[in-house]
Motif scaffolding. Structure first.
Motif, short mmCIF file in Angstrom:
data_model
loop_
_atom_site.label_atom_id
_atom_site.label_comp_id
_atom_site.label_asym_id
_atom_site.label_seq_id
_atom_site.Cartn_x
_atom_site.Cartn_y
_atom_site.Cartn_z
N ALA A 245 0.90 -1.26 0.06
CA ALA A 245 0.08 -0.16 -0.06
C ALA A 245 0.79 1.42 -0.06
O ALA A 245 0.72 2.27 0.72
N LEU A 246 1.99 1.21 -0.86
CA LEU A 246 2.90 2.41 -0.90
C LEU A 246 2.30 3.39 -2.23
O LEU A 246 1.90 2.72 -3.17
N ASP A 247 2.68 4.56 -1.98
CA ASP A 247 2.41 5.47 -3.31
C ASP A 247 3.51 5.37 -4.42
O ASP A 247 4.45 4.57 -3.78
N ARG A 248 3.25 5.55 -5.46
CA ARG A 248 3.94 5.25 -6.59
C ARG A 248 5.55 5.66 -6.35
O ARG A 248 6.41 5.23 -6.55
N ARG A 249 5.64 7.13 -5.67
CA ARG A 249 6.92 7.69 -5.33
C ARG A 249 7.67 6.61 -4.49
O ARG A 249 8.72 6.54 -4.49
N LYS A 250 7.16 6.48 -3.48
CA LYS A 250 7.70 5.50 -2.38
C LYS A 250 8.24 4.20 -2.95
O LYS A 250 9.39 3.84 -2.53
N ALA A 251 7.37 3.61 -3.45
CA ALA A 251 7.52 2.44 -4.07
C ALA A 251 8.61 2.33 -5.17
O ALA A 251 9.66 1.49 -5.09
N ALA A 252 8.76 3.54 -6.01
CA ALA A 252 9.84 3.51 -7.03
C ALA A 252 11.09 4.01 -6.38
O ALA A 252 12.15 3.20 -6.86
N VAL A 253 11.21 4.71 -5.34
CA VAL A 253 12.40 4.95 -4.78
C VAL A 253 12.96 4.05 -4.14
O VAL A 253 14.25 3.66 -4.24
#
Length: 527
Positions: free
Chosen positions: A356-364
């Protein structure tokens, strides 16, 4: 408390089908199109190879591409989530595909970094008079004896950091500003650069001899089963089917997207680029043969040897070699980046859905982990050996094993063949039926089982490239086992914020609810 439900607006969506096509074609057009297809075609009958190649495209490539697109579009999630929505016990299969993409990404980035450095080196042809010795020695400082080397090759490390930073930057934004803009900008540039390269190659002395070697048909090979297997293998790997890439990308499509037409455009664009690459590569090899006074078959090669040894040799021979080198290695770099972002997206999307991470947190967070292992393993003097072994096991075996398992599980264990057929037909202009089911769930799995069985038997009995048993165990068999273990462990974990994944209805995604058997649980709900 009322459970939060996921609606279409909660998941990123490609703004237009054109943006998706650029992303899908960018994923399919990669390094293998440039350095693998020409040599595979040449080694398997030249012009005659186009017959099994076309048959493989029509009977396996396009049907499996439609399968991937329909799974992602109907179940609308990352690969593990899509398979979980088919049946919870299949989630591990989705994580297996994620693991395969993870390991492909960490070594693929190294090759892209090499291409970037060679683009720069083309200006002064830094490889000198002996490109082979330069590549293995001065450039990579290859140490084939050490299992893991602590000696860092600093230019490669710096280039790899740049590649990872670039990809993470684009993946940390929404898919239209990130993947969409990257591919719609890079892909046309790649196409123009490669067209210029091909036109230049066609006017070189000896180009006609190279093209004759490439296209001259040897019809006798059509009775050789290995040639047909090679054709199916080329189609499978070059189209990015079975990876989970197209499942992930199609989950971002709008509900009423024409899947069959989209798949056809992607498939034929990819194959057209492969043939174009064959023309450019063999016209150039014809020039090399003419300048060296030898036959084309003495200079024809594929893979890393073609890109980083044969082509630098040619660039040093030809007029305006610096420009040709920038075009060639720049094309490799751009093709690699557009493919790498699609491979990374499979991993990032899965992590975002699971935790349940937003895209930015998941990508980084995910991108930094991948970058760490990538730089640790492939910026050192043992990197080339590690890369070669990992590619053999993960690319040639892992992808195929995951593809076969998904076709068997979805088609036969869960019996979703008819459901996917109905979904495709509900949104597409080209309708599929019994023939598609037969090609997708019967003939293709049989061909792939034969392919992967032959690969496993060959490596198990003969080894691979003379590498030490410890190297094969650690970076080959060990990597496959690691992927399986992590797939099982991650599938056993609960989805964070899982309530938001309930309540999805099939009627939102192109197939009416009445298409399910009465009383059957909603296949899009996550338990």
């Amino acid at each position: 408390m009322t459970a939060k439900t996921e609606t279409r607006s909660d998941r990123d969506t490609f703004n237009t089908r054109f943006v998706f096509l650029m992303a899908a074609i960018g994923s399919a057009v990669g390094l293998g199109n440039i350095w693998r297809f020409p040599y595979v075609a040449y080694e398997n009958g030249g012009g005659a190879f186009l017959v099994p190649y076309l048959v493989a495209l029509l009977t396996a490539g396009i049907p499996i591409l439609w399968f991937d697109l329909s799974v992602g579009h109907r179940y609308r999630g990352s690969v593990p989530l899509a398979f979980r929505r088919i049946t919870p016990s299949a989630e591990a299969l989705g994580w297996f595909k994620v693991g395969v993409n993870f390991f492909i990404a960490i070594y693929y980035a190294a090759i892209i970094a090499w291409a970037l450095l060679y683009t720069i080196k083309s200006f002064n042809q830094a490889w000198g008079d002996d490109p082979a010795a330069y590549f293995m020695g001065d450039f990579l400082n290859v140490d084939a004896e050490k299992v893991i080397s602590a000696s860092v090759v600093w230019p490669i490390l710096i280039a790899m950091i740049f590649v990872w930073a670039l990809c993470i930057l684009f993946l940390a934004t929404d898919i239209n500003k990130g993947i969409g803009k990257l591919t719609t900008f890079f892909l046309p540039i790649l196409t123009v650069m490669f067209l210029v390269l091909v036109v230049r190659a066609l006017f070189l002395d000896g180009a006609i001899d190279g093209l004759d070697a490439f296209f001259r048909p040897n019809w006798s090979v059509l009775s050789d089963p290995s040639v047909w297997i090679a054709a199916y293998g080329q189609i499978f790997f070059s189209l990015s089917v079975g990876f989970g890439i197209m499942i992930t990308y199609s989950s971002y499509l709008k509900p009423r997207t024409n899947l069959t037409n989209t798949g056809l455009v992607t498939a034929f664009a990819n194959s057209s680029f492969e043939v174009l690459a064959g023309i450019g590569v063999f016209a150039t090899l014809g020039y090399m043969a003419a300048q060296s006074g030898v036959a084309v078959d003495e200079v024809a090669t594929g893979g890393i040897g073609l890109a980083f040894i044969a082509f630098p040799t040619i660039i040093s021979m030809m007029p305006l070699g610096a420009l040709f080198g920038v075009l060639f290695f720049g094309s490799l770099f751009l093709a690699g980046v557009t493919s790498l972002v699609s491979i990374m997206e499979v991993v990032i999307s899965a992590v975002a859905d699971k935790f349940a991470l937003d895209r930015r947190k998941a990508a980084v967070s995910t991108g930094l982990i991948m970058a760490f292992f990538s730089c640790l393993l492939f910026s050192t003097t043992s990197g080339l050996v590690t890369l070669d072994i990992m590619d053999k096991f993960v690319n040639n075996m892992g992808i195929v094993l995951g593809a076969v398992a998904s076709l068997v599980v979805v088609g036969w264990v869960t019996g979703r063949r008819r459901e996917l057929e109905q979904h495709i037909n509900a949104v597409s202009s080209v309708r599929v039926g019994t023939l598609w089911q037969f090609l997708t769930f019967v003939t293709t799995p049989l061909v792939l089982v034969y392919f992967v069985a032959r690969e496993i038997f060959s490596v198990a009995t003969e080894g691979y490239e003379g590498y030490a048993g410890l190297q094969l165990t650690l970076f080959g068999w060990g990597v496959l086992v690691t992927i399986v273990l992590f797939a099982v462990a991650l599938s056993a974990m609960n989805y964070r914020g899982s309530n938001r994944l309930d309540g999805l209805d099939a009627s939102d995604y192109g197939v009416p609810v009445k298409g399910r058997t009465k009383g059957t649980p909603n296949p899009l709900a996550v338990s």
